[in-house]
Design a protein around this motif. Sequence first.
Motif, PDB file in Angstrom:
ATOM      1  N   GLN A 174       0.663  -1.137  -0.021  1.00  0.00           N
ATOM      2  CA  GLN A 174      -0.140   0.086   0.059  1.00  0.00           C
ATOM      3  C   GLN A 174       0.984   1.217   0.100  1.00  0.00           C
ATOM      4  OE1 GLN A 174      -2.879  -0.193   3.109  1.00  0.00           O
ATOM      5  NE2 GLN A 174      -3.241  -2.430   3.011  1.00  0.00           N
ATOM      6  N   ALA A 175       2.163   1.153  -0.385  1.00  0.00           N
ATOM      7  CA  ALA A 175       3.132   2.308  -0.289  1.00  0.00           C
ATOM      8  C   ALA A 175       2.661   3.160  -0.959  1.00  0.00           C
ATOM      9  CB  ALA A 175       4.590   1.917  -0.728  1.00  0.00           C
ATOM     10  N   ALA A 176       2.246   3.030  -2.299  1.00  0.00           N
ATOM     11  CA  ALA A 176       1.836   4.381  -3.090  1.00  0.00           C
ATOM     12  C   ALA A 176      -0.037   4.492  -2.983  1.00  0.00           C
ATOM     13  CB  ALA A 176       2.057   4.146  -4.440  1.00  0.00           C
ATOM     14  N   THR A 177      -0.573   3.957  -2.031  1.00  0.00           N
ATOM     15  CA  THR A 177      -2.031   4.314  -1.992  1.00  0.00           C
ATOM     16  C   THR A 177      -2.237   5.275  -1.252  1.00  0.00           C
ATOM     17  OG1 THR A 177      -2.295   1.605  -1.917  1.00  0.00           O
ATOM     18  CG2 THR A 177      -4.189   3.057  -1.333  1.00  0.00           C
ATOM     19  N   PRO A 178      -3.385   6.125  -1.372  1.00  0.00           N
ATOM     20  CA  PRO A 178      -3.860   7.273  -0.796  1.00  0.00           C
ATOM     21  C   PRO A 178      -4.288   6.899   0.690  1.00  0.00           C
ATOM     22  CG  PRO A 178      -4.659   7.474  -3.037  1.00  0.00           C
ATOM     23  CD  PRO A 178      -4.175   5.836  -2.739  1.00  0.00           C
ATOM     24  N   PRO A 179      -4.248   7.708   1.421  1.00  0.00           N
ATOM     25  CA  PRO A 179      -4.739   7.438   2.855  1.00  0.00           C
ATOM     26  C   PRO A 179      -6.189   7.225   2.829  1.00  0.00           C
ATOM     27  CG  PRO A 179      -4.213   9.662   2.680  1.00  0.00           C
ATOM     28  CD  PRO A 179      -3.708   9.138   1.306  1.00  0.00           C
ATOM     29  N   PRO A 180      -6.832   6.554   3.951  1.00  0.00           N
ATOM     30  CA  PRO A 180      -8.164   6.476   4.037  1.00  0.00           C
ATOM     31  C   PRO A 180      -8.908   7.825   4.164  1.00  0.00           C
ATOM     32  CG  PRO A 180      -6.944   5.101   5.694  1.00  0.00           C
ATOM     33  CD  PRO A 180      -6.186   5.977   4.920  1.00  0.00           C
ATOM     34  N   THR A 181     -10.057   7.906   3.522  1.00  0.00           N
ATOM     35  CA  THR A 181     -10.816   9.287   3.340  1.00  0.00           C
ATOM     36  C   THR A 181     -11.110   9.877   4.772  1.00  0.00           C
ATOM     37  OG1 THR A 181     -13.015   8.086   3.074  1.00  0.00           O
ATOM     38  CG2 THR A 181     -11.778   8.690   0.970  1.00  0.00           C
ATOM     39  N   ASP A 182     -11.273   8.973   5.649  1.00  0.00           N
ATOM     40  CA  ASP A 182     -11.678   9.466   7.157  1.00  0.00           C
ATOM     41  C   ASP A 182     -10.519  10.254   7.590  1.00  0.00           C
ATOM     42  OD1 ASP A 182     -10.438   7.149   7.618  1.00  0.00           O
ATOM     43  OD2 ASP A 182     -11.921   6.522   8.999  1.00  0.00           O
ATOM     44  N   LEU A 183      -9.296   9.725   7.532  1.00  0.00           N
ATOM     45  CA  LEU A 183      -8.067  10.272   8.000  1.00  0.00           C
ATOM     46  C   LEU A 183      -7.657  11.325   7.260  1.00  0.00           C
ATOM     47  CD1 LEU A 183      -5.782   9.534  10.272  1.00  0.00           C
ATOM     48  CD2 LEU A 183      -4.640   8.469   8.490  1.00  0.00           C
ATOM     49  N   ALA A 184      -8.008  11.466   6.139  1.00  0.00           N
ATOM     50  CA  ALA A 184      -7.556  12.519   5.137  1.00  0.00           C
ATOM     51  C   ALA A 184      -8.441  13.846   5.756  1.00  0.00           C
ATOM     52  CB  ALA A 184      -7.388  12.317   3.952  1.00  0.00           C
ATOM     53  N   ALA A 185      -9.598  13.331   5.899  1.00  0.00           N
ATOM     54  CA  ALA A 185     -10.646  14.622   6.003  1.00  0.00           C
ATOM     55  C   ALA A 185     -10.199  14.968   7.392  1.00  0.00           C
ATOM     56  CB  ALA A 185     -11.954  13.827   6.218  1.00  0.00           C
ATOM     57  N   HIS A 186      -9.888  14.214   8.446  1.00  0.00           N
ATOM     58  CA  HIS A 186      -9.567  14.502   9.897  1.00  0.00           C
ATOM     59  C   HIS A 186      -8.469  15.398   9.855  1.00  0.00           C
ATOM     60  CE1 HIS A 186      -8.619  14.414  13.874  1.00  0.00           C
ATOM     61  NE2 HIS A 186      -7.572  14.080  13.861  1.00  0.00           N
ATOM     62  N   ALA A 187      -7.258  15.086   9.018  1.00  0.00           N
ATOM     63  CA  ALA A 187      -6.069  15.982   8.637  1.00  0.00           C
ATOM     64  C   ALA A 187      -6.445  17.314   8.375  1.00  0.00           C
ATOM     65  CB  ALA A 187      -5.018  15.344   7.879  1.00  0.00           C
ATOM     66  N   ALA A 188      -7.233  17.247   7.346  1.00  0.00           N
ATOM     67  CA  ALA A 188      -7.658  18.523   6.873  1.00  0.00           C
ATOM     68  C   ALA A 188      -8.392  19.466   7.760  1.00  0.00           C
ATOM     69  CB  ALA A 188      -8.299  18.395   5.437  1.00  0.00           C
ATOM     70  N   GLU A 189      -9.222  18.838   8.340  1.00  0.00           N
ATOM     71  CA  GLU A 189      -9.926  19.790   9.382  1.00  0.00           C
ATOM     72  C   GLU A 189      -9.301  20.281  10.552  1.00  0.00           C
ATOM     73  OE1 GLU A 189     -13.496  18.764  12.685  1.00  0.00           O
ATOM     74  OE2 GLU A 189     -13.432  17.296  10.963  1.00  0.00           O
ATOM     75  N   GLN A 190      -8.275  19.630  10.829  1.00  0.00           N
ATOM     76  CA  GLN A 190      -7.432  19.946  12.267  1.00  0.00           C
ATOM     77  C   GLN A 190      -6.026  20.446  11.591  1.00  0.00           C
ATOM     78  OE1 GLN A 190      -8.230  19.298  15.264  1.00  0.00           O
ATOM     79  NE2 GLN A 190     -10.097  18.494  14.713  1.00  0.00           N
ATOM     80  N   ASN A 191      -5.995  20.834  10.394  1.00  0.00           N
ATOM     81  CA  ASN A 191      -4.796  21.467   9.850  1.00  0.00           C
ATOM     82  C   ASN A 191      -3.347  20.832  10.081  1.00  0.00           C
ATOM     83  OD1 ASN A 191      -6.347  23.834   8.888  1.00  0.00           O
ATOM     84  ND2 ASN A 191      -6.268  24.931  10.984  1.00  0.00           N
ATOM     85  N   LEU A 192      -3.474  19.533   9.983  1.00  0.00           N
ATOM     86  CA  LEU A 192      -2.193  18.573   9.939  1.00  0.00           C
ATOM     87  C   LEU A 192      -1.799  18.173   8.808  1.00  0.00           C
ATOM     88  CD1 LEU A 192      -4.221  16.080  12.727  1.00  0.00           C
ATOM     89  CD2 LEU A 192      -2.956  18.279  13.117  1.00  0.00           C
ATOM     90  N   GLY A 193      -0.525  17.826   8.704  1.00  0.00           N
ATOM     91  CA  GLY A 193       0.160  17.324   7.878  1.00  0.00           C
ATOM     92  C   GLY A 193      -0.177  15.617   7.551  1.00  0.00           C
ATOM     93  N   LEU A 194      -0.050  15.159   6.510  1.00  0.00           N
ATOM     94  CA  LEU A 194      -0.366  13.822   6.272  1.00  0.00           C
ATOM     95  C   LEU A 194       0.514  13.166   5.350  1.00  0.00           C
ATOM     96  CD1 LEU A 194      -1.889  11.199   6.990  1.00  0.00           C
ATOM     97  CD2 LEU A 194      -3.695  11.628   5.493  1.00  0.00           C
TER      98      LEU A 194
END
Length: 346
Positions: free
Chosen positions: A196-216
Amino acid sequence: MKIGLVGFPGSGKTTVFNALTGLSAATGFHAGHGKTNLGTVKVPDDRVDALASLFHPKKTTLAEITFTDVPSAATGKGHALDEGAMRDVDALCQVVRGFPGPAGEPPAPLSEARNLEDEMNLADLIIIEKRIERLKREHSKTSELPLMETLKNALESGTPLRRVENLPADAATTLAGFRFLTLKPLLLVLNVPESQAATPPPTDLAAHAAEQNLGLVVLAGQVEADIAQMQPDEQREFVASLGLSEPAIGRFIHAAYTLIDLISFLTAGEDECRAWPIRRGLTAPKAAAKIHSDIERGFIRAEVTRWEDLVHYGSEGKCREAGKHRSEGKEYVVQDGDVINFRFNV
């Protein structure tokens, strides 16, 4: 720049540390229990390389990132934070498990991210409550008490301090000495299997990072730790086979610089060519302080040339003839890639 790697036991935190630093720190639940691993890496910079080819300096100095693998342990009360080590860094990186656990349990990266955020909120809240008690006991008339009460309300509602808006202009100065965990930039690293090295992160984790202004960033820690031990030519081949553009450290650096909003100004000459990382938005005197506080105190002007112009024209003199060299005063905001010679008086 100092970055602290944190995470729950079993997240592969030390494996990610090895992938980023090229070291071989012992991994596993019991390996190096309570030990803090340290590693420093150079930040690749083609601009410094180009200037070094032009000036042939005695010394070439790249920016550095020091990684602290903060010890973690499972206790009878859950996860124990080494708060001291976490407060002594510029930014935090939480490694979250993106692979099945030892008993085959599925990963829950979003839950891990939220749990650690809750613990950091609580750690900061304890400090703030004690500070409020002291201010009230001393009948303080400063503006610090209402500031602390605002922060207390935010943490009690689950809002980390980095997301609190409309604070007073002097809040950063007031809060600097407390080294609050939730004020620090936070980057999430999802540690996944090789497949899964080149697979995008799960959508819920990506959404959490965006909402909280976190890097991912998504990393396959185990295979990338192996890649970090290889020679550069071999690294490129294996990275490409994973469907990636560059090794873990390169992708991490891009994400960290974006999250922390870092840029680099440059100095160049026969003695040294060097990159100086600073926060975006600093004025010339504040940037000069990165080199030495005396330069900030005695600042006269900044002589600025763009690095690409200097490489193109071949010397500062020719840049001046072409109108590509200028003098800037105290209000000048330093830009990424500026080559600066500071004039000062002590």
